[in-house]
Design an enzyme around this catalytic site. Structure first.
Site, PDB file in Angstrom:
ATOM      1  N   SER A  82       1.531  -1.447   0.014  1.00 15.63           N
ATOM      2  CA  SER A  82       0.115  -0.406  -0.050  1.00 15.63           C
ATOM      3  C   SER A  82       1.125   1.368  -0.427  1.00 15.63           C
ATOM      4  CB  SER A  82      -1.197  -0.081   0.808  1.00 15.63           C
ATOM      5  OG  SER A  82      -0.121  -0.053   3.078  1.00 15.63           O
TER       6      SER A  82
ATOM      7  N   ASP B 160       5.743  -7.064   2.686  1.00 17.43           N
ATOM      8  CA  ASP B 160       5.504  -7.097   1.487  1.00 17.43           C
ATOM      9  C   ASP B 160       5.868  -8.442  -0.026  1.00 17.43           C
ATOM     10  OD1 ASP B 160       2.275  -7.379   0.840  1.00 17.43           O
ATOM     11  OD2 ASP B 160       1.886  -5.855   1.386  1.00 17.43           O
TER      12      ASP B 160
ATOM     13  N   LYS C 163       5.333 -11.320   2.571  1.00 16.53           N
ATOM     14  CA  LYS C 163       3.413 -11.877   2.736  1.00 16.53           C
ATOM     15  C   LYS C 163       3.254 -12.035   1.491  1.00 16.53           C
ATOM     16  CE  LYS C 163       0.340  -8.401   3.940  1.00 16.53           C
ATOM     17  NZ  LYS C 163      -0.325  -8.575   2.731  1.00 16.53           N
TER      18      LYS C 163
ATOM     19  N   GLU D 251       0.263 -12.207  -1.443  1.00 17.47           N
ATOM     20  CA  GLU D 251      -1.279 -12.946  -1.231  1.00 17.47           C
ATOM     21  C   GLU D 251      -1.362 -13.880  -2.503  1.00 17.47           C
ATOM     22  OE1 GLU D 251      -2.963  -9.430  -3.548  1.00 17.47           O
ATOM     23  OE2 GLU D 251      -2.730  -7.994  -1.714  1.00 17.47           O
TER      24      GLU D 251
ATOM     25  N   GLU E 243      -8.842  -9.870   4.671  1.00 17.20           N
ATOM     26  CA  GLU E 243      -9.027  -8.996   3.738  1.00 17.20           C
ATOM     27  C   GLU E 243     -10.828  -8.261   3.614  1.00 17.20           C
ATOM     28  OE1 GLU E 243      -6.222  -6.357   1.360  1.00 17.20           O
ATOM     29  OE2 GLU E 243      -7.728  -4.357   1.669  1.00 17.20           O
TER      30      GLU E 243
END
Ligand code: KIV
Length: 270
Positions: free
Chosen positions: A51, A89, A119, A121, A188
């Site tokens: 982000s 991330d 991390k 996704e 999320e």
């Protein structure tokens, strides 16, 4: 020896994994040494989230974030902290192609930043990669539900699980990443009953963001909860209103410079 001691003081991956069902895990994002030093006093882990593309670099989405930017901010956060586990991330395009590519890039991130985990996704589709990394010494935090890097495929940033028929797929994702060796799981943008079901089904802690209090921990983007983002998503509670405070400070400074009030006597070297 002294650096070994320093590492031991940080929260470890097994300590986070061991918090399943216990006291809620506290986490926030940070991309910057000074804010990370403050967050470090209160958070169990700090996420250097992609982000940062939007928050720090004005991008429209996380898609354009390069690996080197994650490394640069990851280094700053590791340097600014001493207690919390630092998770960095993996950005879009750096891990999806194959487990080998993911390993090379995640190892690069860990070597360059000295972070404790990465991390990524994706659910079942990323299970093979999560297993490959975990078995080779790279702890992985998984991230399912609303996965911003796939927003084009998902047709936008949509709350997941509104339709009960979709629950089985999310539950299968959670099971697949858990079995593959992820040590924690970010949920999320997910309806509460689904987040609660997944939290009850997996043996690793779930970390919610827009997924209700029925997770094992919570994470927010620091700048959102500090009131620096003019658009506040529904799931964010504002704990501060720094945007207007910063603006006031900058406008007061501009006035003082223009009127020669600043620098004053007390700021001079004689
Ligand atoms: O990039 C990010 O900030 C995230 C969230 C889970 C906080 O991935």
């Amino acid at each position: 020896m002294s650096s070994q001691k320093q590492q031991i003081r940080r929260t470890t991956v097994p300590q986070i994994a061991g918090r399943k069902g216990g006291a809620p895990i506290v986490s926030l994002t940070s991309y910057h040494a000074h804010t990370a030093a403050i967050v470090d006093k209160y958070a169990d882990f700090i996420l250097v989230g992609d982000s940062l593309g939007m928050v720090m670099h004005g991008m429209d989405s996380t898609i354009g974030v390069p690996l080197e930017l994650m490394i640069m901010h990851g280094r700053a956060v590791v340097r600014g902290t001493e207690r919390a586990l630092i998770v960095v991330d993996m950005p879009f395009g750096s891990y999806e192609e194959s487990p080998g590519v993911a390993f090379r890039n995640a190892a690069h991130v860990m070597k360059e930043t000295q972070c404790g985990a990465v991390k990524l996704e994706g659910g079942a589709r990323m299970a093979e990669t999560i297993r490959f990394l975990s078995e080779r010494g790279i702890p992985v935090m998984a991230h399912i539900g609303l996965t911003p890097q796939s927003s084009h495929v998902m047709g936008g940033f949509k709350t997941q699980g509104r339709d009960e028929d979709s629950w089985a797929a999310h539950e299968a994702d959670a099971r697949a990443v858990t079995d593959a060796g992820a040590f924690a799981l970010v949920l999320e943008g997910m309806v509460e009953p689904l987040a609660a079901r997944i939290t009850g089904q997996v043996e690793i802690p779930t970390i919610g963001i827009g997924a209700s209090a029925r997770c094992d921990g919570q994470i927010l983007v620091l700048e959102d909860m500090l009131g620096m983002n003019p658009w506040v998503p529904k799931f964010v509670k504002k704990y501060g209103d720094l945007g207007p405070m910063i603006e006031k400070a900058v406008s007061d400074y501009a006035e003082d410079v223009k009127s020669r009030v600043f620098p004053g006597e007390e700021h001079l070297y004689r």
